[in-house]
Motif scaffolding. Structure first.
Motif, PDB file in Angstrom:
ATOM      1  N   SER A 310       0.821  -1.207   0.000  1.00 23.65           N
ATOM      2  CA  SER A 310       0.000   0.000   0.000  1.00 23.65           C
ATOM      3  C   SER A 310       0.860   1.264   0.000  1.00 23.65           C
ATOM      4  CB  SER A 310      -0.930   0.017   1.216  1.00 23.65           C
ATOM      5  OG  SER A 310      -0.180   0.049   2.417  1.00 23.65           O
ATOM      6  N   GLU A 311       2.146   1.118   0.353  1.00 27.73           N
ATOM      7  CA  GLU A 311       3.034   2.272   0.407  1.00 27.73           C
ATOM      8  C   GLU A 311       3.851   2.424  -0.879  1.00 27.73           C
ATOM      9  OE1 GLU A 311       5.363   1.297   3.786  1.00 27.73           O
ATOM     10  OE2 GLU A 311       4.010   2.241   5.202  1.00 27.73           O
ATOM     11  N   ARG A 313       3.465   3.783  -3.586  1.00 27.17           N
ATOM     12  CA  ARG A 313       3.485   5.078  -4.269  1.00 27.17           C
ATOM     13  C   ARG A 313       4.330   6.102  -3.534  1.00 27.17           C
ATOM     14  NH1 ARG A 313      -2.668   6.547  -4.795  1.00 27.17           N
ATOM     15  NH2 ARG A 313      -2.709   5.502  -2.766  1.00 27.17           N
ATOM     16  N   TYR A 327       5.513  13.935  -1.932  1.00 27.28           N
ATOM     17  CA  TYR A 327       4.375  13.439  -2.699  1.00 27.28           C
ATOM     18  C   TYR A 327       3.932  14.561  -3.625  1.00 27.28           C
ATOM     19  CZ  TYR A 327       0.564  10.168  -3.563  1.00 27.28           C
ATOM     20  OH  TYR A 327      -0.282   9.248  -4.149  1.00 27.28           O
ATOM     21  N   THR A 332      -3.076  15.126  -7.294  1.00 24.41           N
ATOM     22  CA  THR A 332      -4.079  14.542  -6.406  1.00 24.41           C
ATOM     23  C   THR A 332      -4.781  15.629  -5.594  1.00 24.41           C
ATOM     24  OG1 THR A 332      -4.422  12.909  -4.646  1.00 24.41           O
ATOM     25  CG2 THR A 332      -2.407  14.214  -4.535  1.00 24.41           C
ATOM     26  N   PRO A 336      -2.803  10.707   0.450  1.00 26.19           N
ATOM     27  CA  PRO A 336      -3.255   9.442   1.052  1.00 26.19           C
ATOM     28  C   PRO A 336      -2.639   9.211   2.435  1.00 26.19           C
ATOM     29  CG  PRO A 336      -2.489   9.112  -1.208  1.00 26.19           C
ATOM     30  CD  PRO A 336      -2.093  10.498  -0.817  1.00 26.19           C
ATOM     31  N   ASP A 337      -3.366   8.516   3.272  1.00 24.23           N
ATOM     32  CA  ASP A 337      -2.874   8.225   4.618  1.00 24.23           C
ATOM     33  C   ASP A 337      -1.565   7.448   4.589  1.00 24.23           C
ATOM     34  OD1 ASP A 337      -4.760   9.524   6.154  1.00 24.23           O
ATOM     35  OD2 ASP A 337      -6.112   7.808   6.255  1.00 24.23           O
ATOM     36  N   GLU A 338      -1.399   6.575   3.571  1.00 23.04           N
ATOM     37  CA  GLU A 338      -0.171   5.775   3.556  1.00 23.04           C
ATOM     38  C   GLU A 338       1.079   6.628   3.395  1.00 23.04           C
ATOM     39  OE1 GLU A 338      -2.015   4.748  -0.605  1.00 23.04           O
ATOM     40  OE2 GLU A 338      -2.789   5.162   1.415  1.00 23.04           O
TER      41      GLU A 338
END
Length: 523
Positions: A310-311, A313, A327, A332, A336-338
């Motif tokens: 999930s990480e 990216r 990021y 976006t 994202p939380d990740e």
């Protein structure tokens, strides 16, 4: 010929080639002729204590500077280029008002440590000497913007150079450097010229603090590769890599918005010569196409044993080695939380969420309040600043340019370490009131807004402010009292609808503008 000069009428943007008007009587020609023969110039008894500019250049063959120079306490500019000087006299540090010093094209082998006392110096030209090192004390020149050390014998530069927060232009061409220096505090650095050296490695640690650099000259070195982290240089416009040993380029280089990319003289195997010959934009286009062809590049996707799927990216490499949470350029609307989860127990000093579609600042940024010092939220769609940002106690650099902001919250007054804020290309109609209440501010960039007024009295109280960029706003008049802001070293006013000061005054630079304004203060 050597003349005493008056206050310099110069455009600070042209460096050392400024025009200067006569201050009064010249140094007698007979004295100069004798100096050319003996290599010594005697200025005793010449009553030069009030001189502002002294020029002893153009092949006068001086070997020794007269000690009387150290008595010129009001001296602003000293031009000693093209002589045969081998040393600087003791007491030189007493010229504490000196702003412009050119001692290029001499025979200097050392720079005295006492140079650190020249705290008013803005431009220093040491090029074409025989310097093997620079004194660590050079970092004491807190206002130095332009440092030219081209054509010397430097094998390294002192680590302290990295602490020169006002430095904008650095020239280190034609030396013997084997490593690119790191610049953690040089947040205003715009041009870095290190061509014609012996640099073999360009690593992430060399690039991570260069996000304001517009020009990077690395030509004629021994580089074998360019790291993916070159994409951290978000502002880069000109990159010269010619005449190195580079065989391939990272595809991520195609993400940069370069206007000029020089690659000739490298054994490149991954890009056909016909593409290179078509110029910069074709090369960048080709590199971007390879990103799509090959799938996500390492800079976009880092999956290792310590990275959850999930990480994938998140640039974990940047988190661990560079202390950067990056990021950026994802377009976006939400982080994202990740991205925040990936931080884990790592120390983060920089956050880069630029070039997205963010309408608000991520609330989880508050989790970094004890450590982050550098935040880049430029090129988003922010119309307000949330209070989470105001909790970042160690913040020193904040980039909010190219958003939809028209005000700042008063809670930003709690950013007690903030030194630089970039608000360019927003919708401000006045200089935000809270900025007057952040005493640590050194640089305010608020060009290309709709600012119609500033408060000169409150501005004067900002004792640390040295750079104010108000270009391309709606200022119908400049209050004369702004001339009392004597700590300002850079005041940019071009592109406003006011009639005075006239363009001729603006071209002379900040000191001339402030003097003009002071002369117009009603008595």
């Amino acid at each position: 010929m050597s003349r005493l000069k008056g206050v310099a009428e110069r455009d600070t943007r042209v460096g050392f080639r400024a025009e200067r008007r006569d201050f009064g009587a010249s140094v007698p020609q007979g004295l100069l002729k004798a100096a050319r023969k003996s290599g010594q110039l005697n200025l005793s008894g010449r009553n030069l204590s009030e001189a502002f500019i002294l020029s002893i250049n153009s092949h006068n063959k001086l070997q020794i500077l007269p000690e009387e120079i150290t008595n010129l306490r009001n001296l602003k500019g000293l031009y000693l280029q093209h002589n045969e000087l081998t040393c600087i006299p003791e007491g030189f540090e007493q010229l504490f008002n000196l702003e412009d010093l050119d001692i290029s094209n001499n025979r200097l082998t050392t720079v005295p440590a006492s140079f650190s006392s020249l705290s008013s110096l803005v431009r220093l030209n040491l090029s074409s000497n025989q310097l093997k090192s620079l004194p660590a004390g050079i970092s004491g020149m807190k206002r130095l913007k332009h440092l030219d050390c081209n054509s010397n014998l430097l094998e390294a530069v002192p680590p302290e150079l990295a602490n020169m927060e006002s430095l904008e232009l650095l020239y280190l061409r034609r030396n013997k450097l084997r490593f690119l220096p790191e610049f953690p505090s040089c947040r205003l650095l715009k041009e870095l010229h290190v061509g014609e050296n012996q640099i073999e490695i360009l690593g992430p640690e060399h690039l991570k603090h260069l996000n304001s650099v517009l020009v990077l000259d690395l030509r004629d070195n021994k580089l074998k590769s360019v790291p993916d982290e070159i994409t951290l240089l978000q502002s880069l416009e000109r990159l010269d890599l010619s005449n190195n040993d580079i065989s391939s380029l990272p595809c991520s280089l195609g993400k940069l918005h370069l206007k000029f990319l020089a690659l000739e003289g490298n054994p490149l195997r991954t890009i056909r010569r016909e593409i290179i010959n078509k110029g910069t934009q074709e090369v960048l286009k080709y590199l971007r196409s390879k990103i799509k062809d090959d799938g996500p590049s390492q800079s976009d996707s880092v999956e290792t044993a310590m990275t959850l799927p999930s990480e994938s990216r998140v640039n974990v490499h940047a988190i661990i080695t560079l202390k950067i949470l990056d990021y950026s350029d994802k377009q976006t609307t939400l982080i994202p939380d990740e991205v925040f989860d990936a931080v884990k127990s790592n120390i983060i000093t920089s956050v880069n969420f630029s070039k997205n579609q963010l309408c608000e600042i991520p609330k989880r940024i508050v989790e970094l309040k004890e450590m982050v010092s550098d935040v880049n939220l430029s090129f988003n769609k922010l119309s307000f600043i949330s209070l989470e940002l105001c909790t970042l106690q160690k913040l020193t650099f904040l980039d909010l340019r190219n958003n939809f902001l028209n005000s700042l919250p008063e809670e930003m007054e709690s950013l007690i370490r903030l030194q630089t804020i970039n608000l360019s290309f927003n919708r401000f109609r006045i200089l935000p009131e809270v900025l007057y209440h952040i005493p640590t501010l050194e640089t305010i960039l608020i060009s290309n807004n709709q600012v119609g007024s500033v408060d000169p009295q409150k501005m004067k109280a900002m004792e640390n402010l040295i750079t104010l960029d108000l270009q391309n706003n709606d200022l119908l008049q400049i209050p004369p009292e702004l001339g009392n802001c004597v700590n300002l070293r850079t005041l940019l006013l071009d592109g406003n609808p006011f009639r005075v000061p006239r363009a001729a005054i603006l071209m002379k630079g900040t000191a001339a503008i402030l003097e003009y304004l002071r002369d117009r203060i009603p008595t």
